[in-house]
Design a protein around this motif. Structure first.
Motif, PDB file in Angstrom:
ATOM      1  N   MET A   1      -9.994  -3.876  26.021  1.00 28.69           N
ATOM      2  CA  MET A   1      -9.161  -2.813  25.927  1.00 28.69           C
ATOM      3  C   MET A   1      -7.693  -3.418  26.430  1.00 28.69           C
ATOM      4  N   THR A   2      -6.508  -2.664  26.011  1.00 31.57           N
ATOM      5  CA  THR A   2      -5.351  -2.925  26.282  1.00 31.57           C
ATOM      6  C   THR A   2      -4.755  -1.795  27.452  1.00 31.57           C
ATOM      7  N   LEU A   3      -3.694  -2.175  28.175  1.00 30.54           N
ATOM      8  CA  LEU A   3      -3.338  -1.212  29.030  1.00 30.54           C
ATOM      9  C   LEU A   3      -3.152   0.082  28.374  1.00 30.54           C
ATOM     10  N   SER A   4      -2.398   0.094  27.263  1.00 29.68           N
ATOM     11  CA  SER A   4      -2.250   1.054  26.389  1.00 29.68           C
ATOM     12  C   SER A   4      -3.232   2.195  26.321  1.00 29.68           C
ATOM     13  N   ASP A   5      -4.326   1.508  25.734  1.00 31.37           N
ATOM     14  CA  ASP A   5      -5.688   2.014  25.436  1.00 31.37           C
ATOM     15  C   ASP A   5      -6.192   2.596  26.599  1.00 31.37           C
ATOM     16  N   LEU A   6      -6.176   1.843  27.565  1.00 30.84           N
ATOM     17  CA  LEU A   6      -6.884   2.503  28.975  1.00 30.84           C
ATOM     18  C   LEU A   6      -6.126   3.745  29.297  1.00 30.84           C
ATOM     19  N   ALA A   7      -4.761   3.935  29.248  1.00 29.49           N
ATOM     20  CA  ALA A   7      -3.978   4.830  29.512  1.00 29.49           C
ATOM     21  C   ALA A   7      -4.148   6.118  28.607  1.00 29.49           C
ATOM     22  N   ALA A   8      -4.254   5.868  27.383  1.00 31.78           N
ATOM     23  CA  ALA A   8      -4.617   7.004  26.637  1.00 31.78           C
ATOM     24  C   ALA A   8      -6.015   7.638  26.615  1.00 31.78           C
ATOM     25  N   ARG A   9      -6.988   6.901  26.882  1.00 29.51           N
ATOM     26  CA  ARG A   9      -8.216   7.142  27.310  1.00 29.51           C
ATOM     27  C   ARG A   9      -8.204   7.878  28.639  1.00 29.51           C
ATOM     28  N   ALA A  10      -7.572   7.531  29.651  1.00 26.36           N
ATOM     29  CA  ALA A  10      -7.630   8.058  30.794  1.00 26.36           C
ATOM     30  C   ALA A  10      -6.930   9.559  30.892  1.00 26.36           C
ATOM     31  N   ALA A  11      -5.730   9.517  30.097  1.00 22.16           N
ATOM     32  CA  ALA A  11      -4.861  10.521  29.832  1.00 22.16           C
ATOM     33  C   ALA A  11      -5.848  11.730  29.239  1.00 22.16           C
ATOM     34  N   GLY A  12      -6.255  11.223  28.131  1.00 17.99           N
ATOM     35  CA  GLY A  12      -7.210  11.778  27.353  1.00 17.99           C
ATOM     36  C   GLY A  12      -8.303  12.670  28.287  1.00 17.99           C
ATOM     37  N   GLU A  13      -8.939  11.896  28.907  1.00 16.26           N
ATOM     38  CA  GLU A  13     -10.052  12.531  29.756  1.00 16.26           C
ATOM     39  C   GLU A  13      -9.651  13.431  30.955  1.00 16.26           C
ATOM     40  N   ILE A  14      -8.227  13.265  31.303  1.00 17.91           N
ATOM     41  CA  ILE A  14      -7.618  14.326  32.359  1.00 17.91           C
ATOM     42  C   ILE A  14      -7.279  15.519  31.442  1.00 17.91           C
ATOM     43  N   ARG A  15      -6.889  15.537  30.276  1.00 15.09           N
ATOM     44  CA  ARG A  15      -6.414  16.611  29.249  1.00 15.09           C
ATOM     45  C   ARG A  15      -7.928  17.366  29.104  1.00 15.09           C
ATOM     46  N   ASP A  16      -8.778  16.742  28.618  1.00 14.97           N
ATOM     47  CA  ASP A  16     -10.027  17.579  28.269  1.00 14.97           C
ATOM     48  C   ASP A  16     -10.461  18.213  29.345  1.00 14.97           C
ATOM     49  N   ALA A  17     -10.535  17.611  30.664  1.00 21.05           N
ATOM     50  CA  ALA A  17     -11.049  18.236  31.882  1.00 21.05           C
ATOM     51  C   ALA A  17     -10.476  19.763  32.098  1.00 21.05           C
ATOM     52  N   VAL A  18      -8.925  19.253  32.207  1.00 18.88           N
ATOM     53  CA  VAL A  18      -8.176  20.419  32.434  1.00 18.88           C
ATOM     54  C   VAL A  18      -8.284  21.806  31.119  1.00 18.88           C
ATOM     55  N   ALA A  19      -8.448  21.151  29.972  1.00 17.39           N
ATOM     56  CA  ALA A  19      -8.460  22.104  29.010  1.00 17.39           C
ATOM     57  C   ALA A  19      -9.760  22.875  29.034  1.00 17.39           C
ATOM     58  N   ALA A  20     -10.880  22.448  29.466  1.00 18.89           N
ATOM     59  CA  ALA A  20     -12.252  22.956  29.615  1.00 18.89           C
ATOM     60  C   ALA A  20     -12.311  24.121  30.996  1.00 18.89           C
ATOM     61  N   ILE A  21     -11.149  24.258  31.774  1.00 20.71           N
ATOM     62  CA  ILE A  21     -11.074  25.169  32.928  1.00 20.71           C
ATOM     63  C   ILE A  21     -11.026  26.540  32.144  1.00 20.71           C
ATOM     64  N   ASP A  22     -12.094  27.433  32.634  1.00 17.84           N
ATOM     65  CA  ASP A  22     -11.910  28.637  32.308  1.00 17.84           C
ATOM     66  C   ASP A  22     -10.741  29.512  32.480  1.00 17.84           C
ATOM     67  N   PRO A  23     -10.113  30.130  31.678  1.00 18.01           N
ATOM     68  CA  PRO A  23      -8.690  30.763  31.749  1.00 18.01           C
ATOM     69  C   PRO A  23      -8.778  31.751  33.026  1.00 18.01           C
ATOM     70  N   ALA A  24     -10.007  32.295  32.699  1.00 19.08           N
ATOM     71  CA  ALA A  24     -10.357  33.603  33.660  1.00 19.08           C
ATOM     72  C   ALA A  24     -10.621  32.942  35.189  1.00 19.08           C
ATOM     73  N   ALA A  25     -10.919  31.635  35.177  1.00 17.73           N
ATOM     74  CA  ALA A  25     -10.985  31.009  36.716  1.00 17.73           C
ATOM     75  C   ALA A  25      -9.690  30.787  37.177  1.00 17.73           C
ATOM     76  N   LEU A  26      -8.838  30.254  36.397  1.00 21.73           N
ATOM     77  CA  LEU A  26      -7.496  29.957  36.896  1.00 21.73           C
ATOM     78  C   LEU A  26      -6.695  31.156  37.332  1.00 21.73           C
ATOM     79  N   GLN A  27      -6.962  32.465  36.476  1.00 19.92           N
ATOM     80  CA  GLN A  27      -6.408  33.527  36.750  1.00 19.92           C
ATOM     81  C   GLN A  27      -6.724  34.334  38.122  1.00 19.92           C
ATOM     82  N   GLY A  28      -7.974  34.035  38.412  1.00 19.55           N
ATOM     83  CA  GLY A  28      -8.358  34.571  39.494  1.00 19.55           C
ATOM     84  C   GLY A  28      -8.170  33.685  40.705  1.00 19.55           C
ATOM     85  N   MET A  29      -7.757  32.411  40.512  1.00 22.13           N
ATOM     86  CA  MET A  29      -7.206  31.921  41.533  1.00 22.13           C
ATOM     87  C   MET A  29      -5.702  32.337  41.820  1.00 22.13           C
TER      88      MET A  29
END
Length: 186
Positions: free
Chosen positions: A1-29
């Motif tokens: 896996m190239t550095l670019s591939d690793l970066a894209a995968r890592a960034a995608g994982e972070i994006r997906d984790a944050v996108a899965a946060i419940d908006p109501a939980a964020l508003q509660g915070m």
């Protein structure tokens, strides 16, 4: 896996984790932070670094924000909020500080990926970031390209910046006001 591939995968994982946060939980915070008289942040290891980053941004917002362990950290009491990070669900120091804060009358918010852990169960508010931590970084449970708890820590950084944007809008703080509170001692 190239550095670019690793970066894209890592960034995608972070994006997906944050996108899965419940908006109501964020508003509660957002509401929890906006109502607090004083905010004190704590986390261990790299999670602790993310909590320090959050405390800095809260300070930039004009809030009375501190980090546990700093010499200038005041005591907490009624009207105050202790924000702790326990990605894997618990750490002995986090659980100890929750007990101290609750006994003093402060509220507690816990940032975690494991909401059934002892720290989030003892908190008044849970902010769930669904990401791999050291609680599930081995064997079949390990799905992230990033090591150990790095996915959770990276997702914390992005989630906290988005939390600050929402809090900024909620409080009516301008970007210029935030910038004016940035240190000039660099």
């Amino acid at each position: 896996m190239t550095l670019s591939d690793l970066a894209a995968r890592a960034a995608g994982e972070i994006r997906d984790a944050v996108a899965a946060i419940d908006p109501a939980a964020l508003q509660g915070m957002v509401e929890e932070l906006a109502q607090a008289r004083r905010i004190v942040c704590y986390g261990v290891g790299r999670e602790g670094l993310m909590m320090r980053a959050l405390a800095m941004r809260l300070y930039h917002m004009g809030l009375d924000a501190h980090v546990v362990g700093d010499m200038s950290c005041p005591p907490v009491g009624p009207g105050d909020l202790l924000v702790v990070s326990a990605g894997p669900g618990g750490f002995s120091t986090v659980e100890g500080l929750i007990g101290v804060a609750r006994k003093a009358g402060a509220r507690v918010a816990c940032v975690t990926a494991q909401p059934q852990g002892p720290a989030p169960r003892a908190a008044d508010r849970v902010f769930l970031i669904p990401a791999q931590t050291m609680a599930n970084d081995q064997g079949a449970a390990a799905t992230s390209v990033l090591p150990m708890g790095s996915l959770f820590e990276g997702a914390q950084y992005l989630a906290f910046e988005l939390l600050i944007l929402s809090l900024r809008d909620h409080l009516g703080v301008t970007p210029e006001a935030m910038r004016a509170r940035h240190t000039n001692l660099e």
